[in-house]
Design a protein around this motif. Structure first.
Motif, PDB file in Angstrom:
ATOM      1  N   MET A 237      -0.230   2.239  -0.554  1.00 11.30           N
ATOM      2  CA  MET A 237       0.174   3.184   0.479  1.00 11.30           C
ATOM      3  C   MET A 237       1.105   4.277  -0.029  1.00 11.30           C
ATOM      4  N   GLY A 238       1.323   4.329  -1.352  1.00 15.37           N
ATOM      5  CA  GLY A 238       2.102   5.414  -1.923  1.00 15.37           C
ATOM      6  C   GLY A 238       3.593   5.277  -1.687  1.00 15.37           C
ATOM      7  N   GLY A 239       4.343   6.193  -2.271  1.00 17.03           N
ATOM      8  CA  GLY A 239       5.797   6.114  -2.221  1.00 17.03           C
ATOM      9  C   GLY A 239       6.459   7.242  -1.471  1.00 17.03           C
ATOM     10  N   GLU A 240       5.714   7.870  -0.553  1.00 15.91           N
ATOM     11  CA  GLU A 240       6.240   9.056   0.104  1.00 15.91           C
ATOM     12  C   GLU A 240       6.729   8.823   1.528  1.00 15.91           C
ATOM     13  N   ALA A 241       5.997   8.027   2.310  1.00 14.24           N
ATOM     14  CA  ALA A 241       6.281   7.990   3.742  1.00 14.24           C
ATOM     15  C   ALA A 241       5.882   6.653   4.349  1.00 14.24           C
ATOM     16  N   PRO A 242       6.488   6.320   5.506  1.00 13.73           N
ATOM     17  CA  PRO A 242       6.048   5.128   6.230  1.00 13.73           C
ATOM     18  C   PRO A 242       4.670   5.337   6.835  1.00 13.73           C
ATOM     19  N   GLY A 243       4.031   4.237   7.220  1.00 14.66           N
ATOM     20  CA  GLY A 243       2.712   4.329   7.829  1.00 14.66           C
ATOM     21  C   GLY A 243       2.100   2.954   7.966  1.00 14.66           C
ATOM     22  N   LEU A 244       0.913   2.919   8.558  1.00 10.02           N
ATOM     23  CA  LEU A 244       0.183   1.678   8.764  1.00 10.02           C
ATOM     24  C   LEU A 244      -1.134   1.755   8.017  1.00 10.02           C
ATOM     25  N   GLY A 245      -1.367   0.774   7.146  1.00  9.85           N
ATOM     26  CA  GLY A 245      -2.608   0.714   6.381  1.00  9.85           C
ATOM     27  C   GLY A 245      -3.412  -0.508   6.757  1.00  9.85           C
ATOM     28  N   PHE A 246      -4.724  -0.448   6.489  1.00  9.73           N
ATOM     29  CA  PHE A 246      -5.622  -1.546   6.838  1.00  9.73           C
ATOM     30  C   PHE A 246      -6.428  -1.959   5.611  1.00  9.73           C
ATOM     31  N   CYS A 247      -6.753  -3.254   5.560  1.00 12.69           N
ATOM     32  CA  CYS A 247      -7.556  -3.759   4.461  1.00 12.69           C
ATOM     33  C   CYS A 247      -8.390  -4.940   4.957  1.00 12.69           C
ATOM     34  N   ASP A 248      -9.689  -4.900   4.700  1.00 18.91           N
ATOM     35  CA  ASP A 248     -10.582  -6.015   5.014  1.00 18.91           C
ATOM     36  C   ASP A 248     -10.590  -6.971   3.824  1.00 18.91           C
ATOM     37  N   ILE A 249     -10.376  -8.256   4.098  1.00 11.72           N
ATOM     38  CA  ILE A 249     -10.194  -9.259   3.054  1.00 11.72           C
ATOM     39  C   ILE A 249     -11.455 -10.111   2.925  1.00 11.72           C
ATOM     40  N   ASP A 250     -12.100 -10.015   1.781  1.00 12.04           N
ATOM     41  CA  ASP A 250     -13.300 -10.812   1.486  1.00 12.04           C
ATOM     42  C   ASP A 250     -12.853 -12.145   0.894  1.00 12.04           C
ATOM     43  N   LEU A 251     -12.766 -13.160   1.736  1.00 12.43           N
ATOM     44  CA  LEU A 251     -12.274 -14.461   1.277  1.00 12.43           C
ATOM     45  C   LEU A 251     -13.211 -15.100   0.256  1.00 12.43           C
ATOM     46  N   GLY A 252     -14.470 -14.709   0.241  1.00 11.28           N
ATOM     47  CA  GLY A 252     -15.385 -15.229  -0.767  1.00 11.28           C
ATOM     48  C   GLY A 252     -14.992 -14.850  -2.173  1.00 11.28           C
ATOM     49  N   ARG A 253     -14.190 -13.799  -2.290  1.00  8.26           N
ATOM     50  CA  ARG A 253     -13.738 -13.354  -3.622  1.00  8.26           C
ATOM     51  C   ARG A 253     -12.887 -14.422  -4.316  1.00  8.26           C
TER      52      ARG A 253
END
Length: 276
Positions: A237-253
């Motif tokens: 999410m970088g080092g500049e600003a606050p925010g909300l990020g999303f990530c889909d997690i492939d548990l099969g990995r």
């Protein structure tokens, strides 16, 4: 496939404002069909003026926040992993404590930071967490999450591989590393250590971070990360600003990586000889 939301924050000295930011993020995460929300270390109160902070802590502020976030977890049908907040202990010190809220029961699983940030940096920054905080002594996993078993750590714990080895031994699918990393140490060590811990534990690592210049005068590195068991960075999410990020997690990995490099299964005890 579970979806997680990661909140990068610039928390300040007003717990109500910080809590409101988390609640707003929880609503946004729920609307985006996320299953879990992760927040940084000291996301409720980031204040190096311990006298000022103690007024809120000792007046029951943490208890009120816990009740409010428990209710919002119910409302949003979302597990909320609050990276940490300061809570008062009976011995006069505080704990740097994670609260992980289960949306079904509302009851939080707690973890107290084990390793205290006592350092003197060449930049002139000096921190002695142990002067006010009591270290925890329990390794903690949340057994029932959308990601499976989740290991809990906080910030400076990242530098102690034995803790992550134990979480790997317990077959955690993911490990949370909420943080408020300094800028000098973040630039030098943040990415490499998070990737190493994910590889060692053959698990996802989810590191929600503080970022930017804070009201109490400190500056934090940011770069909230999600790293997969192979060490690949899925979200930065970088080092500049606050925010909300999303990530889909492939548990099969997880099974794929553990089948290719079964380091957890291959681990052997290391014999040590007496000092000569």
């Amino acid at each position: 496939m579970p979806r997680i939301a990661v909140l990068q924050m610039t928390s300040g000295i007003d717990p109500e404002a910080n809590t409101r930011a988390i609640i707003d993020a929880a609503v946004e995460a729920a609307n985006a069909e996320a299953d879990m929300l992760f927040t940084p270390e000291m996301s409720i109160l980031l204040d190096k003026d311990r006298k000022r902070a103690s007024q809120w802590i000792n007046s029951g502020g943490p208890e009120r926040v816990v009740d409010e976030l428990r209710d919002w977890g119910f409302f949003a049908s979302l597990q909320i992993s609050v990276g940490s907040m300061p809570v008062a202990l009976a011995n006069g010190k505080m704990a740097n404590r994670t609260f992980h809220f289960d949306e079904a029961t509302g009851e939080p699983v707690i973890y107290d930071k084990i390793h205290m940030f006592d350092v003197e940096l060449d930049s002139g920054e000096t921190w002695k967490e142990s002067s006010a905080y009591e270290p925890g002594n329990q390794v903690v996993c949340v057994e029932d999450t959308p990601l499976g078993r989740l290991g809990l750590t906080i910030c400076y714990d990242l530098r102690f591989p034995a803790l992550f080895e134990e979480l790997g031994r317990r077959e955690c699918n993911a490990i949370a590393v909420p943080a408020a990393f300094t800028v000098p140490t973040g630039k030098a060590h943040w990415h490499v250590m998070l990737r190493a811990r994910a590889i060692e534990a053959s698990a996802f690592v989810i590191a929600a971070a503080q970022v930017g210049k804070h009201e109490d005068g400190r500056e934090t590195y940011g770069h909230s990360l999600v790293v997969d068991p192979w060490g690949e960075v899925l979200l930065d999410m970088g080092g500049e600003a606050p925010g909300l990020g999303f990530c889909d997690i492939d548990l099969g990995r997880i099974a794929e990586v553990r089948a290719q490099v079964p380091s957890l299964a291959n681990r052997r005890p290391i014999a040590t000889s007496p000092a000569q």
